[in-house]
Motif scaffolding. Structure first.
Motif, short mmCIF file in Angstrom:
data_model
loop_
_atom_site.label_atom_id
_atom_site.label_comp_id
_atom_site.label_asym_id
_atom_site.label_seq_id
_atom_site.Cartn_x
_atom_site.Cartn_y
_atom_site.Cartn_z
N PRO A 136 21.25 -9.88 89.74
CA PRO A 136 21.05 -10.69 90.65
C PRO A 136 21.60 -12.31 91.15
O PRO A 136 20.49 -12.15 92.36
CB PRO A 136 19.20 -10.88 89.93
CG PRO A 136 19.48 -9.69 89.14
CD PRO A 136 20.55 -10.00 88.84
N VAL A 137 21.38 -12.35 90.43
CA VAL A 137 22.15 -14.10 91.05
C VAL A 137 23.06 -14.16 91.91
O VAL A 137 23.06 -14.96 93.55
CB VAL A 137 22.30 -14.45 90.30
CG1 VAL A 137 22.40 -16.53 90.72
CG2 VAL A 137 21.82 -14.92 88.97
N SER A 138 23.77 -13.06 92.12
CA SER A 138 24.64 -12.64 92.35
C SER A 138 24.11 -12.17 93.91
O SER A 138 24.46 -12.41 95.30
CB SER A 138 25.75 -12.22 92.31
OG SER A 138 26.93 -11.45 92.88
N VAL A 139 23.19 -11.47 94.47
CA VAL A 139 22.70 -11.20 95.22
C VAL A 139 22.12 -11.57 96.64
O VAL A 139 22.46 -12.33 97.64
CB VAL A 139 21.71 -9.74 95.23
CG1 VAL A 139 21.17 -9.10 96.26
CG2 VAL A 139 22.63 -8.40 94.13
N VAL A 140 21.67 -13.28 95.64
CA VAL A 140 20.91 -13.66 95.77
C VAL A 140 21.46 -14.59 96.89
O VAL A 140 21.70 -15.50 98.35
CB VAL A 140 19.68 -14.60 95.26
CG1 VAL A 140 19.02 -16.24 96.08
CG2 VAL A 140 18.60 -13.71 94.78
N THR A 141 22.74 -15.16 96.08
CA THR A 141 24.17 -15.79 96.81
C THR A 141 24.27 -15.40 98.13
O THR A 141 24.42 -16.44 98.31
CB THR A 141 25.01 -16.01 95.37
OG1 THR A 141 24.41 -17.21 94.47
CG2 THR A 141 25.67 -17.34 95.76
N THR A 142 24.74 -14.46 97.91
CA THR A 142 25.60 -13.61 98.83
C THR A 142 24.47 -13.92 99.85
O THR A 142 24.60 -14.59 101.21
CB THR A 142 26.25 -12.61 98.83
OG1 THR A 142 26.43 -11.84 97.37
CG2 THR A 142 26.45 -11.34 100.10
N ARG A 143 23.48 -13.52 100.24
CA ARG A 143 22.48 -13.41 100.72
C ARG A 143 21.98 -14.98 101.70
O ARG A 143 21.74 -14.88 102.97
CB ARG A 143 20.87 -12.62 100.64
CG ARG A 143 20.98 -11.56 100.10
CD ARG A 143 21.18 -10.22 101.02
NE ARG A 143 21.16 -9.11 100.60
CZ ARG A 143 20.38 -8.22 100.59
NH1 ARG A 143 18.73 -8.87 100.69
NH2 ARG A 143 20.35 -7.55 100.20
N GLN A 144 21.75 -16.14 101.19
CA GLN A 144 22.07 -17.50 101.96
C GLN A 144 22.70 -17.64 101.75
O GLN A 144 23.15 -18.75 103.07
CB GLN A 144 21.39 -18.19 99.90
CG GLN A 144 20.13 -17.82 99.02
CD GLN A 144 19.41 -18.89 98.60
OE1 GLN A 144 20.36 -19.76 97.57
NE2 GLN A 144 18.53 -19.30 98.42
N GLN A 145 24.22 -17.10 101.34
CA GLN A 145 25.59 -18.01 102.40
C GLN A 145 25.99 -16.84 103.67
O GLN A 145 26.53 -17.85 104.37
CB GLN A 145 26.69 -17.35 100.93
CG GLN A 145 26.37 -18.78 100.24
CD GLN A 145 28.21 -17.92 99.48
OE1 GLN A 145 28.44 -16.53 99.16
NE2 GLN A 145 27.98 -18.30 98.69
N THR A 146 25.32 -15.91 103.78
CA THR A 146 25.04 -15.25 105.17
C THR A 146 24.02 -14.67 106.29
O THR A 146 24.86 -14.29 107.34
CB THR A 146 25.75 -13.50 104.79
OG1 THR A 146 24.97 -13.26 104.37
CG2 THR A 146 27.88 -14.00 104.07
N LEU A 147 23.08 -15.42 106.13
CA LEU A 147 21.96 -15.32 106.71
C LEU A 147 22.20 -16.85 107.53
O LEU A 147 22.28 -17.73 106.88
CB LEU A 147 20.42 -15.47 106.07
CG LEU A 147 20.63 -13.93 105.86
CD1 LEU A 147 18.66 -13.86 104.14
CD2 LEU A 147 19.95 -12.75 106.36
N PRO A 148 21.92 -16.65 108.65
CA PRO A 148 21.14 -17.63 109.14
C PRO A 148 20.20 -18.94 108.89
O PRO A 148 19.89 -18.09 108.72
CB PRO A 148 21.09 -17.56 111.39
CG PRO A 148 21.07 -15.67 110.83
CD PRO A 148 21.55 -15.12 109.53
#
Length: 312
Positions: A136-148
């Motif tokens: 779950p932490v990996s999913v959250v990090t990926t979203r934060q890194q890639t969303l505008p």
């Protein structure tokens, strides 16, 4: 009472030292981490115009584009959740690995070094347990890194959005390729132990921080090259298109779907898109981790000794 050594340090001690070393390493190489993640999700989409498709020609080009659009702070988007993920992942992994290794040695009466096969098996078992807990932490990090910037949320809000849109299972998106990637740390730590033995015995050296850095770099490069297509597939599964391009981009269904579509659209080398940045980041962070873990282990031993003395 016997003095505490690296060999007698309990699993939680190794976990603390490993987490501290990993967080230190990530803090130094984080801009590369966010660049490699964005490169990994940059796919060719027929329905998107050239203006809508973000494209980095290189790591340096990515850094320049992010700074121009988001400022220097953009290079550290999602750093908080990434540090949390690194701490939890490495704490869990080092704890599980040390615990499993300790129990195996105890019940098998093993007093020597482990075989390469057993090192890989124990590493994979520890990696699987770690993945189930920390995805779950990996999913959250990926979203934060890639969303505008205008769509980026904090950790709690990102978790809530994922659960609202995809259900609780959304927090474990990409779990299957993540479990396959358990062989990555297994290969890394297994090859680290073997390369270390060869280097130390061949050149009659001691395991100094510099030697640990060199051996860590070699072992991580080997693991990254072998597992990179699945690393890319996992990131694309965890990625979410921005609101501007939603409806124009077909979501990925599985790791096989990612790999087959990339192969069709970009060819074999599409599987290795961004690998140079991934290797640079992975090798630097892993080598720094191996180097700093040894230093942090010494501080952890000192802390244990001080705690024991204070209880006398």
């Amino acid at each position: 009472m016997a003095a505490i050594t690296k060999e007698s340090l309990p699993p939680v001690g190794h976990a603390i030292a490993g987490s501290a070393g990993a967080m230190f390493a990530l803090s130094l190489v984080y801009p590369l981490d966010i660049i490699k993640t964005r490169i990994q999700v940059q796919a060719k989409h027929d329905k998107l115009s050239d203006e809508e498709q973000e494209h980095y020609k290189s790591a340096w080009d990515g850094i320049c584009q992010i700074v121009e659009k988001e400022g220097v702070a953009g290079l550290y988007a999602g750093l908080g959740s990434s540090l949390l993920g690194t701490a939890s992942t490495n704490f869990t992994y080092f704890y599980c690995y040390s615990f499993i290794r300790e129990r195996y040695n105890k019940y098998s009466n093993n007093t020597g070094t482990l075989s390469t096969g057993m090192e890989l098996l124990l590493g994979a078992a520890a990696g699987a347990l770690t993945t189930l807990i920390t995805t779950p932490v990996s999913v959250v990090t990926t979203r934060q890194q890639t969303l505008p910037v205008n769509e980026r949320q904090n950790v709690v809000e990102t978790c809530k959005s994922i659960v609202d849109e995809e259900g609780i299972a959304g927090l474990w998106r990409g779990i299957r390729p993540s479990l396959v990637l358990c062989v990555n740390p297994a290969i890394t730590y297994g090859s680290f132990e073997k390369i270390k033995e060869i280097v130390l015995s061949t050149f009659n050296l001691k395991l100094t921080p510099g030697v640990a850095f060199f051996v860590g770099a070699l072992s991580k490069t080997l693991a990254t090259i072998i597992t990179y297509p699945y690393i890319m597939a996992k990131v694309r599964l965890q990625w979410k298109p921005s609101k501007e391009i939603q409806g124009k981009v077909q979501a990925y269904k599985s790791a096989y779907d990612v790999l087959s579509r990339v192969l069709q659209q970009e060819g074999f080398f599409g599987w290795y898109k961004g690998m140079s940045t991934q290797i640079t980041k992975a090798v630097l962070s892993q080598a720094l981790l191996f180097m700093m873990k040894d230093i942090f282990t010494n501080y952890t031993i000192l802390a244990y000794a001080l705690l024991k003395n204070s209880k006398k």
